[in-house]
Structure formats: structure tokens, C-alpha cells
Design a protein around this motif. Structure first.
Motif, PDB file in Angstrom:
ATOM      1  N   ARG A  64       0.837  -1.207   0.000  1.00 55.89           N
ATOM      2  CA  ARG A  64       0.000   0.000   0.000  1.00 55.89           C
ATOM      3  C   ARG A  64       0.870   1.255   0.000  1.00 55.89           C
ATOM      4  O   ARG A  64       0.549   2.237  -0.664  1.00 55.89           O
ATOM      5  N   THR A  65       1.977   1.197   0.736  1.00 52.28           N
ATOM      6  CA  THR A  65       2.915   2.334   0.744  1.00 52.28           C
ATOM      7  C   THR A  65       3.515   2.535  -0.640  1.00 52.28           C
ATOM      8  O   THR A  65       3.565   3.662  -1.159  1.00 52.28           O
ATOM      9  N   ASP A  66       3.984   1.444  -1.237  1.00 53.22           N
ATOM     10  CA  ASP A  66       4.657   1.535  -2.548  1.00 53.22           C
ATOM     11  C   ASP A  66       3.727   2.080  -3.621  1.00 53.22           C
ATOM     12  O   ASP A  66       4.135   2.877  -4.476  1.00 53.22           O
ATOM     13  N   SER A  67       2.476   1.662  -3.588  1.00 56.91           N
ATOM     14  CA  SER A  67       1.510   2.130  -4.585  1.00 56.91           C
ATOM     15  C   SER A  67       1.291   3.637  -4.450  1.00 56.91           C
ATOM     16  O   SER A  67       1.332   4.388  -5.432  1.00 56.91           O
ATOM     17  N   PHE A  68       1.090   4.084  -3.217  1.00 54.82           N
ATOM     18  CA  PHE A  68       0.902   5.520  -2.966  1.00 54.82           C
ATOM     19  C   PHE A  68       2.127   6.307  -3.436  1.00 54.82           C
ATOM     20  O   PHE A  68       1.999   7.339  -4.119  1.00 54.82           O
ATOM     21  N   LEU A  69       3.318   5.819  -3.090  1.00 53.11           N
ATOM     22  CA  LEU A  69       4.541   6.554  -3.432  1.00 53.11           C
ATOM     23  C   LEU A  69       4.777   6.573  -4.939  1.00 53.11           C
ATOM     24  O   LEU A  69       5.201   7.602  -5.496  1.00 53.11           O
ATOM     25  N   ALA A  70       4.504   5.453  -5.606  1.00 50.44           N
ATOM     26  CA  ALA A  70       4.728   5.400  -7.058  1.00 50.44           C
ATOM     27  C   ALA A  70       3.861   6.436  -7.768  1.00 50.44           C
ATOM     28  O   ALA A  70       4.318   7.120  -8.691  1.00 50.44           O
ATOM     29  N   LEU A  71       2.629   6.584  -7.315  1.00 45.81           N
ATOM     30  CA  LEU A  71       1.730   7.559  -7.948  1.00 45.81           C
ATOM     31  C   LEU A  71       2.072   8.992  -7.536  1.00 45.81           C
ATOM     32  O   LEU A  71       2.140   9.897  -8.369  1.00 45.81           O
ATOM     33  N   ALA A  72       2.306   9.190  -6.234  1.00 47.41           N
ATOM     34  CA  ALA A  72       2.539  10.561  -5.742  1.00 47.41           C
ATOM     35  C   ALA A  72       3.873  11.111  -6.242  1.00 47.41           C
ATOM     36  O   ALA A  72       4.012  12.313  -6.468  1.00 47.41           O
ATOM     37  N   ASN A  73       4.847  10.220  -6.437  1.00 52.12           N
ATOM     38  CA  ASN A  73       6.159  10.666  -6.918  1.00 52.12           C
ATOM     39  C   ASN A  73       6.283  10.604  -8.446  1.00 52.12           C
ATOM     40  O   ASN A  73       7.379  10.777  -8.980  1.00 52.12           O
ATOM     41  N   ASP A  74       5.164  10.367  -9.132  1.00 53.13           N
ATOM     42  CA  ASP A  74       5.168  10.319 -10.604  1.00 53.13           C
ATOM     43  C   ASP A  74       4.840  11.717 -11.142  1.00 53.13           C
ATOM     44  O   ASP A  74       3.739  12.224 -10.931  1.00 53.13           O
ATOM     45  N   PRO A  75       5.764  12.339 -11.862  1.00 54.23           N
ATOM     46  CA  PRO A  75       5.511  13.700 -12.349  1.00 54.23           C
ATOM     47  C   PRO A  75       4.376  13.777 -13.362  1.00 54.23           C
ATOM     48  O   PRO A  75       3.847  14.874 -13.609  1.00 54.23           O
ATOM     49  N   ASP A  76       3.981  12.649 -13.942  1.00 59.42           N
ATOM     50  CA  ASP A  76       2.900  12.664 -14.935  1.00 59.42           C
ATOM     51  C   ASP A  76       1.511  12.466 -14.325  1.00 59.42           C
ATOM     52  O   ASP A  76       0.518  12.357 -15.043  1.00 59.42           O
ATOM     53  N   ILE A  77       1.457  12.361 -13.015  1.00 61.27           N
ATOM     54  CA  ILE A  77       0.170  12.231 -12.322  1.00 61.27           C
ATOM     55  C   ILE A  77      -0.171  13.586 -11.683  1.00 61.27           C
ATOM     56  O   ILE A  77       0.674  14.188 -11.021  1.00 61.27           O
ATOM     57  N   ASP A  78      -1.411  14.040 -11.876  1.00 62.20           N
ATOM     58  CA  ASP A  78      -1.816  15.362 -11.379  1.00 62.20           C
ATOM     59  C   ASP A  78      -2.529  15.315 -10.036  1.00 62.20           C
ATOM     60  O   ASP A  78      -2.589  16.325  -9.331  1.00 62.20           O
ATOM     61  N   ALA A  79      -3.117  14.184  -9.720  1.00 62.11           N
ATOM     62  CA  ALA A  79      -3.925  14.094  -8.497  1.00 62.11           C
ATOM     63  C   ALA A  79      -3.865  12.671  -7.958  1.00 62.11           C
ATOM     64  O   ALA A  79      -3.757  11.708  -8.724  1.00 62.11           O
ATOM     65  N   ILE A  80      -3.943  12.564  -6.627  1.00 63.66           N
ATOM     66  CA  ILE A  80      -4.045  11.255  -5.972  1.00 63.66           C
ATOM     67  C   ILE A  80      -5.440  11.170  -5.366  1.00 63.66           C
ATOM     68  O   ILE A  80      -5.844  12.019  -4.560  1.00 63.66           O
ATOM     69  N   TRP A  81      -6.150  10.130  -5.762  1.00 66.72           N
ATOM     70  CA  TRP A  81      -7.510   9.931  -5.271  1.00 66.72           C
ATOM     71  C   TRP A  81      -7.513   8.604  -4.504  1.00 66.72           C
ATOM     72  O   TRP A  81      -7.170   7.557  -5.077  1.00 66.72           O
ATOM     73  N   PHE A  82      -7.849   8.674  -3.227  1.00 74.65           N
ATOM     74  CA  PHE A  82      -7.865   7.464  -2.412  1.00 74.65           C
ATOM     75  C   PHE A  82      -9.147   6.693  -2.704  1.00 74.65           C
ATOM     76  O   PHE A  82     -10.243   7.265  -2.689  1.00 74.65           O
TER      77      PHE A  82
END
Lengths: 285, 285
Positions: A64-82
Motif C-alpha cells: 500500500r505504501t509503494d503504490s501511494f509513493l509510485a503515484l505521488a512521486n510520478d511527475p505525470d500524475i496530477d492528483a491522488i484519489w484514495f
């Protein structure tokens, strides 16, 4: 372009992860289909981790940590939606937020309920635009499409009418599920709420447990300089063997009063399809 | 005189009040009948307030406070026995303890579960001999007479075999229901637990809620200098829609470990007839 604030050439990419409990592929398909209809400008990226199962959780703490970090640290992602609440974000939030890169700053983070643990930790760390609002899981509610579309209205368009209508420009806000926030007090997840209006909502708790959590929360926040506290909806209260003797608003008024916290009335948040957006921090719109 | 440590001419007068939820006259009669048989030296004084009803509570906050104070400030009462838990003591404990006279110091205070709010506030204030152990309400359990008789063994005779057999002389202890203590952190009810072995037990909580409360408690106690933490029984865990994936001991070990709190094994307390006595503070016997 009627709805959009960006050009068609730059879709809003929304990364979806599940820091708490598992989502389902069927529900994800329904959210993707709705978004394609209502927000063609949005590109929804459901991380496969959303569908992992490990006991209570959507995968191990590490997954769960890795998934969150991969998305949040991806410059091509604009938003994180839980994707969904349930319980689990408290186990990963502190360590996960410490591992965010600078690109994590340029994102919206949206969710509620157990996701409040991550909202709190992010806001405490001053990372991104944190907001309390509907999640993909709301697709399963009666009229849940309204809630999902409202979340997309906020993420994609920052539509002002997605907001709790009681919010006042120039004021600072934060919003949480009561029990989630009660369990964050004294931990490294709770942000500094000085000068904030705090909004809380609750679901599926006996009124005695609501009273107990209010005792705990108001006692802990008595001296931090809150501007005041507002009450969202308190729903699905289980029936006890006898009536409690007070309603939720009387309970919050009593505990706020005895702790010298201003009670500022009701708010439009809750575990329901009418759950409106509350951005954390200073409201500028 | 086989059982007694005092002469027949000075019975041990035990004042019973209900700081949380109502007791019943029928149950009180059973406790009195048992005590007459097993501890003829004890005189049980059930305050009428035990049978009051006001919504969830055994009378209003004022009535519950007044009953506790009348008994605790009565020089002819030797011990205060809390009738029952349930929820309510958190609403009165801080103010009630502030109004205790010096004679309140010369008494035992015994209870558990929600009564932990009063045990904590009394111990924080350094008042009396505070102990975690069975209450009159235990008469309603299977084998509940054992529990009630054990409490009387402690109140009347300070019998060492009423104690949790794992307690070690020269060590400091405190014991609480986990959720009750979790809601006391950061409030004026929680005592200083530095150099103590803390024992917690839980009842009727989902394992995710147990995990969440352990996150909260261990995070809050990480830096206070606990000697360690022990786990009593964790019973009547509701079935969730899926298995949690860890048992209670794995949960406490993980949260204690990540907060550098020593986990010291199991203890003989719980919401059951085998609930043994844990006196707060330095064990001298």
C-alpha cells in the motif's frame, strides 16, 4: 472545453490507490465509465494495488505504501484519489509521507474517512493540495454517481459549487471523520489546526462512542487555538438497548463548550452522496 | 476470624456507586447475599444512585458525581467499589476528583472498564489505593460469583492470591481497558505512567479497531518512559466480513515494537470471571 480549465491536449491524470481496504474491479469499471461520460478530460489510473487483498487490507503495508509513493512521486500524475476507507492508512501514513519527492507537492490529494490519516499527514508536512471529499467507493451508494462526479468536478475543474456551501473565503479549514481524528491526536499524523475551523462527521458509531470520542477530541484540542468546530452528518447510529438522551449536536455543543471551543454549526460532509468538498488550509476561492 | 484481618467490631464498609450506567436492584441483592455468605465482615452500601436512569446513564452527571463524592468523602466508608462500566465516568471524573476531601485518601477504589476513567484520575491525583478488578456487575457472568468474591477478597483482606499472578513485587503497574485508555490520552484523566508496566485488555471491538487503538495508544506513550506493556484478554471480537490477518498479540507486539515499548507478555485481566486484581503503583506485597 465548456467544463475544462486545461486544454484537451493535457488530460488530468488521476492516480488511484487504496491505502486502507480493497476496492473491486467492477466498481472501478463503473467509476471509469462515469468519468468518461461526465469528465472526458480526466484520465483515471487505477493502480493494480487497489484490488490486492491481504487480510483486512488492500495488500501488505509495504504494497500500500509503494503504490501511494509510485503515484505521488510520478511527475505525470496530477492528483491522488484514495479509492476507499475502512482502516489501514494509519499504519503507513507517517513513513509514506516522509518518502515523497518534490513532485508530490504539485498534486491534489482527495479522500475521507480512514484516508484522513493520509490527508492529515500530508497537510502536516505541507505537501500538495489536500481536500476532504468523495472517493471512488462512493459509486456503490444510492446516488453515488453524484458524489463521484463532484469529486471529479473538484479534481479536474476546481468547481466552487463542489465545495461545502458553508465555507468562507479567507478562513482556514480541515475536515475529518471523528473517530479517525480522535485516534490521530498525539501522533505524528495530526496537523497543526491552530486558527482552523475543524469539521467532523461520523458514521456507524453508538452515541456513547460519539460522546467519548468528542470528550477525547475536544479535551485534546482545547488549548491549540482552533477558530471553532463544525459538525457534519452523523449517520447510521446503531440502536443501543436504551436511548442515549442527547442528539449529536447537543453532544458536540457540550464538549466544545466545556473546552472553550466555539461551536459554529452544521456542515455538508458525511458518509453519503451529498458529501461536499472541504479543501484543507486557507480558502481562497 | 479465619478470613479477616480486622476485628469483628470494625466491619469493612464498602460504598458502591455507578459513575457510568445503571445497576439493578436484583443484581445488587445477589451481590449482597454472596457477600453475606463469603465475606460476613464486609458491609455493602449500595447508594440509591446505582439504580437511577437518565438516558444512557445511571442518573445525570450531577447525580453520579454527587453519589461518588458523598461516599468517597464519608469517613465511615473504607472502600469505593464502582458498580458497573458502560460509559459515563469520563464525563464526571476530572471535576469529581477535584472535590475530594482528605478522607478520600484512606480508601480503596476498585473497578475496571469505563471506571478506568476514575481510576486514572484518582491515581493521577495520588488519591487512595486504586486497583483494577471485578465489579458488582460481574455477578451476572457465568462463574461471576468468583469474580465478585475475588474483589471482596482484595477489598476486605488484601489477599495476595486475588492478584494477577504475573505481578512482581517492587514493580509499578497500571491496568485499563484499551479503548477507555486510548480516549484518556492527552486529557486530564490519564496518570503519569513513567516506569510503569501498563496492562491493557479489550472486549467487543473489531480487530481493526483494536489495531487502531493500539496505534493511538503506543504512539502517545512512545516517549513517556513506560517500563513495558502487557496484554490481558481480548474477547468477544465481532466477526468482520473478512479475517483481519493478525491476532491481538501480534498487533500489540508490532505497535509496541515500532514505538520502542517493551512487550512483556500476557496478563490475567479481562471482561470475564477470571479478571484478577491489579493495584496501581508500586507493588509491595
Amino acid at each position: 472545453m465548456a467544463q475544462g480549465t486545461k486544454s484537451i491536449s493535457s488530460p488530468v491524470r488521476i492516480g488511484i490507490c487504496a491505502p486502507s481496504t480493497p476496492f473491486t474491479k467492477d466498481a472501478a469499471s463503473r467509476v471509469i465509465a462515469l468519468a468518461a461520460r461526465t469528465h472526458p478530460h480526466a484520465e483515471l489510473v487505477f493502480d493494480e494495488q487497489c484490488f490486492f487483498e491481504d487480510g483486512h487490507f488492500a495488500g501488505s503495508d509495504k504494497q500500500r505504501t509503494d503504490s501511494f509513493l509510485a503515484l505521488a512521486n510520478d511527475p505525470d500524475i496530477d492528483a491522488i484519489w484514495f479509492a476507499r476507507g475502512g482502516y489501514g492508512a494509519a499504519r503507513i501514513a507517517e513513513a509514506a509521507v516522509q518518502r515523497l519527492d518534490s513532485v508530490a507537492n504539485n498534486k491534489i490529494y482527495l479522500g475521507y474517512s480512514d484516508a484522513g490519516n493520509l490527508l492529515g499527514a500530508l497537510y502536516r508536512a505541507g505537501i500538495g493540495e489536500v481536500a476532504h471529499g468523495p472517493m471512488p467507493s462512493d459509486i456503490g451508494r444510492a446516488d453515488g454517481e453524484q458524489a463521484v462526479a463532484r469529486a471529479l468536478d473538484w479534481i479536474v475543474h476546481r468547481k466552487a459549487d463542489a465545495l461545502d456551501p458553508g465555507l468562507i473565503s479567507g478562513q482556514k479549514y480541515a475536515a475529518f471523520n471523528l473517530m479517525t481524528l480522535a485516534m490521530m491526536t498525539g501522533t505524528k499524523l495530526i496537523p497543526d489546526l491552530r486558527d482552523h475551523i475543524l469539521i467532523v462527521e461520523e458514521i456507524s458509531e453508538y452515541l456513547y462512542a460519539f460522546d467519548r470520542a468528542m470528550f477525547h477530541l475536544c479535551s485534546n484540542l482545547a488549548d491549540i487555538g482552533l477558530t471553532g468546530i463544525k459538525l457534519g452528518r452523523v449517520d447510521d447510529i446503531p440502536e443501543n438497548d436504551r436511548p442515549f438522551g442527547e442528539d449529536p449536536e447537543a453532544i458536540i455543543k457540550r464538549w466544545a463548550g466545556s473546552n472553550a471551543i466555539a461551536y459554529l454549526g452544521r456542515a455538508e460532509i458525511g458518509h453519503d452522496a451529498q458529501n461536499r468538498i472541504v479543501p484543507f488550509g486557507l480558502l481562497k476561492t
